[in-house]
Write a protein that holds these residues in place. Structure first.
Motif, PDB file in Angstrom:
ATOM      1  N   GLN A  26       0.831  -1.187   0.000  1.00 34.33           N
ATOM      2  CA  GLN A  26       0.000   0.000   0.000  1.00 34.33           C
ATOM      3  C   GLN A  26       0.869   1.242   0.000  1.00 34.33           C
ATOM      4  O   GLN A  26       1.458   1.583   1.018  1.00 34.33           O
ATOM      5  CB  GLN A  26      -0.911   0.018   1.229  1.00 34.33           C
ATOM      6  CG  GLN A  26      -1.872  -1.144   1.252  1.00 34.33           C
ATOM      7  CD  GLN A  26      -2.437  -1.369   2.635  1.00 34.33           C
ATOM      8  OE1 GLN A  26      -2.500  -0.441   3.427  1.00 34.33           O
ATOM      9  NE2 GLN A  26      -2.828  -2.588   2.923  1.00 34.33           N
ATOM     10  N   SER A  27       0.982   1.857  -1.148  1.00 34.79           N
ATOM     11  CA  SER A  27       1.634   3.142  -1.278  1.00 34.79           C
ATOM     12  C   SER A  27       3.004   3.189  -0.588  1.00 34.79           C
ATOM     13  O   SER A  27       3.218   3.918   0.366  1.00 34.79           O
ATOM     14  CB  SER A  27       0.726   4.224  -0.688  1.00 34.79           C
ATOM     15  OG  SER A  27       1.214   5.466  -1.035  1.00 34.79           O
ATOM     16  N   VAL A  28       3.916   2.376  -1.103  1.00 30.68           N
ATOM     17  CA  VAL A  28       5.271   2.360  -0.557  1.00 30.68           C
ATOM     18  C   VAL A  28       6.118   3.427  -1.237  1.00 30.68           C
ATOM     19  O   VAL A  28       6.094   3.557  -2.452  1.00 30.68           O
ATOM     20  CB  VAL A  28       5.905   0.964  -0.771  1.00 30.68           C
ATOM     21  CG1 VAL A  28       7.407   0.991  -0.508  1.00 30.68           C
ATOM     22  CG2 VAL A  28       5.238  -0.053   0.135  1.00 30.68           C
ATOM     23  N   GLY A  29       6.805   4.225  -0.448  1.00 30.11           N
ATOM     24  CA  GLY A  29       7.708   5.227  -0.998  1.00 30.11           C
ATOM     25  C   GLY A  29       9.091   5.094  -0.394  1.00 30.11           C
ATOM     26  O   GLY A  29       9.248   4.946   0.803  1.00 30.11           O
ATOM     27  N   LEU A  30      10.115   5.101  -1.255  1.00 26.91           N
ATOM     28  CA  LEU A  30      11.496   4.976  -0.775  1.00 26.91           C
ATOM     29  C   LEU A  30      12.369   5.922  -1.581  1.00 26.91           C
ATOM     30  O   LEU A  30      12.092   6.171  -2.748  1.00 26.91           O
ATOM     31  CB  LEU A  30      12.029   3.552  -0.996  1.00 26.91           C
ATOM     32  CG  LEU A  30      11.298   2.355  -0.415  1.00 26.91           C
ATOM     33  CD1 LEU A  30      11.827   1.085  -1.059  1.00 26.91           C
ATOM     34  CD2 LEU A  30      11.482   2.290   1.087  1.00 26.91           C
ATOM     35  N   SER A  31      13.428   6.430  -0.980  1.00 28.53           N
ATOM     36  CA  SER A  31      14.423   7.100  -1.801  1.00 28.53           C
ATOM     37  C   SER A  31      15.804   6.777  -1.262  1.00 28.53           C
ATOM     38  O   SER A  31      16.001   6.637  -0.062  1.00 28.53           O
ATOM     39  CB  SER A  31      14.179   8.611  -1.832  1.00 28.53           C
ATOM     40  OG  SER A  31      14.195   9.111  -0.531  1.00 28.53           O
ATOM     41  N   LEU A  32      16.729   6.644  -2.202  1.00 33.49           N
ATOM     42  CA  LEU A  32      18.047   6.139  -1.845  1.00 33.49           C
ATOM     43  C   LEU A  32      19.096   6.945  -2.593  1.00 33.49           C
ATOM     44  O   LEU A  32      19.086   7.005  -3.819  1.00 33.49           O
ATOM     45  CB  LEU A  32      18.110   4.654  -2.230  1.00 33.49           C
ATOM     46  CG  LEU A  32      19.370   3.857  -1.942  1.00 33.49           C
ATOM     47  CD1 LEU A  32      19.748   3.960  -0.481  1.00 33.49           C
ATOM     48  CD2 LEU A  32      19.161   2.407  -2.318  1.00 33.49           C
ATOM     49  N   GLY A  33      19.975   7.615  -1.855  1.00 34.49           N
ATOM     50  CA  GLY A  33      21.010   8.443  -2.474  1.00 34.49           C
ATOM     51  C   GLY A  33      22.228   7.627  -2.865  1.00 34.49           C
ATOM     52  O   GLY A  33      22.360   6.466  -2.495  1.00 34.49           O
ATOM     53  N   ARG A  34      23.137   8.240  -3.637  1.00 33.68           N
ATOM     54  CA  ARG A  34      24.329   7.528  -4.114  1.00 33.68           C
ATOM     55  C   ARG A  34      25.220   7.104  -2.951  1.00 33.68           C
ATOM     56  O   ARG A  34      25.483   7.881  -2.034  1.00 33.68           O
ATOM     57  CB  ARG A  34      25.102   8.449  -5.060  1.00 33.68           C
ATOM     58  CG  ARG A  34      26.300   7.809  -5.715  1.00 33.68           C
ATOM     59  CD  ARG A  34      26.750   8.582  -6.928  1.00 33.68           C
ATOM     60  NE  ARG A  34      25.700   8.627  -7.950  1.00 33.68           N
ATOM     61  CZ  ARG A  34      25.436   7.617  -8.775  1.00 33.68           C
ATOM     62  NH1 ARG A  34      26.141   6.505  -8.679  1.00 33.68           N
ATOM     63  NH2 ARG A  34      24.494   7.718  -9.664  1.00 33.68           N
ATOM     64  N   GLY A  35      25.656   5.846  -2.985  1.00 27.66           N
ATOM     65  CA  GLY A  35      26.577   5.348  -1.968  1.00 27.66           C
ATOM     66  C   GLY A  35      25.964   5.194  -0.577  1.00 27.66           C
ATOM     67  O   GLY A  35      26.668   5.089   0.407  1.00 27.66           O
ATOM     68  N   ARG A  36      24.633   5.190  -0.520  1.00 25.70           N
ATOM     69  CA  ARG A  36      23.970   5.036   0.779  1.00 25.70           C
ATOM     70  C   ARG A  36      23.411   3.626   0.916  1.00 25.70           C
ATOM     71  O   ARG A  36      23.261   2.908  -0.064  1.00 25.70           O
ATOM     72  CB  ARG A  36      22.806   6.025   0.901  1.00 25.70           C
ATOM     73  CG  ARG A  36      23.155   7.440   0.588  1.00 25.70           C
ATOM     74  CD  ARG A  36      23.734   8.176   1.746  1.00 25.70           C
ATOM     75  NE  ARG A  36      22.752   8.430   2.805  1.00 25.70           N
ATOM     76  CZ  ARG A  36      23.107   8.890   4.006  1.00 25.70           C
ATOM     77  NH1 ARG A  36      24.383   9.080   4.273  1.00 25.70           N
ATOM     78  NH2 ARG A  36      22.211   9.146   4.926  1.00 25.70           N
ATOM     79  N   VAL A  37      23.076   3.264   2.153  1.00 29.31           N
ATOM     80  CA  VAL A  37      22.459   1.968   2.384  1.00 29.31           C
ATOM     81  C   VAL A  37      21.104   2.189   3.043  1.00 29.31           C
ATOM     82  O   VAL A  37      21.015   2.838   4.078  1.00 29.31           O
ATOM     83  CB  VAL A  37      23.319   1.080   3.306  1.00 29.31           C
ATOM     84  CG1 VAL A  37      22.639  -0.256   3.553  1.00 29.31           C
ATOM     85  CG2 VAL A  37      24.689   0.855   2.703  1.00 29.31           C
ATOM     86  N   LEU A  38      20.064   1.693   2.378  1.00 29.25           N
ATOM     87  CA  LEU A  38      18.727   1.781   2.959  1.00 29.25           C
ATOM     88  C   LEU A  38      18.318   0.392   3.432  1.00 29.25           C
ATOM     89  O   LEU A  38      18.290  -0.552   2.652  1.00 29.25           O
ATOM     90  CB  LEU A  38      17.733   2.304   1.915  1.00 29.25           C
ATOM     91  CG  LEU A  38      16.257   2.268   2.289  1.00 29.25           C
ATOM     92  CD1 LEU A  38      15.974   3.177   3.471  1.00 29.25           C
ATOM     93  CD2 LEU A  38      15.385   2.664   1.117  1.00 29.25           C
TER      94      LEU A  38
END
Lengths: 266, 266
Positions: A26-38
């Motif tokens: 249900q409406s999943v939102g993610l953002s991931l920057g360069r060289g980061r670990v989510l």
């Protein structure tokens, strides 16, 4: 702003078509920057792996509905045809699966599968690909890489196969690696080695990692940000220190308390 | 109760020109004793020989050297009726909860199978006993009519435990019973096992690579490394001070509980 993020998922919804309509995500939102670990945590069945499959475009659209936007380096993945997606998988999105035994074909040697993957994504001769593969296996601290190339998957341990998979990722230098429970099948000593190689992949190639795990130890060790999932929803999304110091959601608190501790008091 | 004396076991072929040499053995002259109502942990990395030792104790693999005595009787010399009674006293719970149950049987049938094999019970009595067992492991009587695919991993492992305790055995071999579960269910299952041990007075041979789990549940811990018991202690808490490299590696591989205590990976 938006273009700086390697991965940007907005309003991702996945539902079942057959039978009663059921919402799996249900409406999943993610953002991931360069060289980061989510990190994504949550109990079994909370939709962690489903999110990964959706990002990889691996869901069967005949039986499932997928809505929302998935952007890789600003490029929308959901409208891409299968052919273009195949080029992205492996080259731009690397994938490390939970069960390394199932990720390799048992009837070919590890080396031939390695070489095949390299040659699909770049113009290399067999000899060049082979050379690169051996160098890559060496760099993930596998002993005697020449011999490992000739082995079949069942002749290697789970930890070794997992490192071979990371070696393939190292070669292709994807922008994003999706690691779906990479260490769950391994013992503690092997787990540490695999995490070490992931860390190297991140610092040396600047790869971003989407790390799915139910082990909060792994998350505490690796992640920069954490998304806590439950029943197809993200219930908490915070920096790793913030999450461990001051969990906002009831469910996160429960997860944090559920860890067995050294000693009898637990 | 259980005496394992100088047990050696090797895989692979032995032929007329080449006898099995000491280096082929995955178990090298392993000896230990286990009293009743005691939990002995077998701790070690993958490939240390823990599971092989577990299978030898269960009577599934005849050792090539040494013997296994259960209450003074040799497990592998026993035949016929005596063997059947010995089998009843030693039960097992495996790591992979899905492959240790028949997917076509209901939970009632799974738990009732050992009872049907060993005791002559009326259908009503059988139903009552399986109901009791289900409640003993924290499930409800209504779960009895469900099939394995309707249970989660944790619930299925509870069913495996119920089957293991159905005949009131004196010894249960637990071969990584919690490794495939998430942390929350791990600690719940460990609690259940500790509770059953107290109420039934059963002994455990607890095979694990998780030093935290071993410290929580075990009264004694044996550390295995490459087929040998390298360290045997009566107080699990003293493991931390042990100078053994095998023990130290396992302890150093324990992941942090908080991002502030991250290990330096390279």
């Amino acid at each position: 702003m938006r273009e700086t993020n390697v991965l940007e998922v907005r309003g991702l919804r996945v539902g079942l078509k057959a039978g009663e309509p059921a919402e799996l995500l249900q409406s999943v939102g993610l953002s991931l920057g360069r060289g980061r670990v989510l990190g994504i945590v949550g109990e079994s069945g909370s939709g962690k792996s489903l999110t990964c499959s959706a990002i990889l475009g691996l869901l069967d659209t005949r039986s499932m509905t997928v809505e929302g936007s998935i952007r890789l380096n600003g490029r929308e993945l959901t409208d891409l045809p299968g052919r273009a997606l195949r080029r992205i998988r492996g080259k731009e999105i690397g994938c490390i699966m939970q069960n390394p035994m199932n990720a390799f074909t048992p009837v070919y040697t590890v080396g031939s599968q390695f070489v095949e993957t390299l040659r699909t994504h770049s113009r290399l001769s067999k000899a060049q690909a082979r050379e690169q593969a051996v160098r890559s296996l060496e760099s993930v601290n596998l002993p005697e890489p020449d011999k490992i190339m000739k082995r079949y998957p069942h002749q290697l341990s789970g930890g070794m196969l997992q490192r071979v998979m990371i070696a393939i990722c190292l070669c292709l230098r994807p922008d994003l690696v999706i690691a779906d429970e990479p260490t769950t099948a391994l013992d503690a000593v092997n787990q540490l080695q695999v995490l070490r190689e992931l860390e190297r992949l991140k610092t040396e190639c600047g790869t971003s990692v989407l790390l799915v795990s139910h082990d909060l130890g792994v998350i505490a060790q690796m992640a920069d940000e954490v998304a806590v999932m439950r029943k197809g929803e993200i219930v908490e999304y915070a920096g790793v220190h913030e999450l461990f110091d001051d969990p906002k959601h009831e469910y996160t608190r429960m997860l944090l308390q559920a860890r067995p501790r050294i000693g009898k008091e637990a | 109760m259980l005496q394992v004396q100088e047990v050696g076991y090797g895989y692979g072929h032995r032929s007329w020109w080449r006898s099995r040499s000491e280096s082929d053995f995955v178990l090298k002259r392993v000896s230990f004793e286990l009293e009743s109502a005691c939990c002995l942990g077998l701790l070690g990395t993958s490939g240390a020989g823990k599971s092989t030792l577990g299978r030898v104790v269960l009577g599934l693999q005849k050792p090539h050297q040494g013997q296994v005595l259960f209450e003074g009787r040799d497990l592998y010399a026993a035949g016929g009726r005596l063997r059947k009674t010995l089998r009843r006293e030693v039960q097992v719970v495996f790591q992979d909860c899905h492959s240790s149950v028949n997917p076509l049987m209901t939970a009632d049938q799974i738990i009732g199978e050992p009872l049907r094999n060993y005791e002559r019970l009326s259908a009503r009595e059988l139903k009552r006993r399986t109901g009791e067992l289900l409640e003993q492991v924290g499930l409800s009587i209504d779960d009895g009519s469900k099939r394995p695919d309707q249970f989660s991993g944790g619930q299925l492992q509870r069913i495996n435990i119920a089957r293991a305790i159905a005949l009131r055995p004196k010894l249960i071999v637990l071969d990584e019973p919690v490794s495939s579960l998430d942390r929350m269910h791990q600690s719940l299952i460990l609690d259940l096992l500790a509770e059953l041990k107290a109420s039934l007075g059963v002994s455990y041979l607890f095979i694990t690579h998780d030093i935290q789990a071993a410290m929580t549940l075990c009264d004694r811990v044996a550390v295995m490394d490459r087929g040998e018991i390298v360290h045997l202690t009566d107080s699990p808490d003293s493991l931390r001070d042990s100078g053994q490299t095998a023990v130290r590696d396992l302890i150093e591989a324990v992941l942090p509980e908080h991002p502030a205590d991250r290990l330096t990976l390279f």
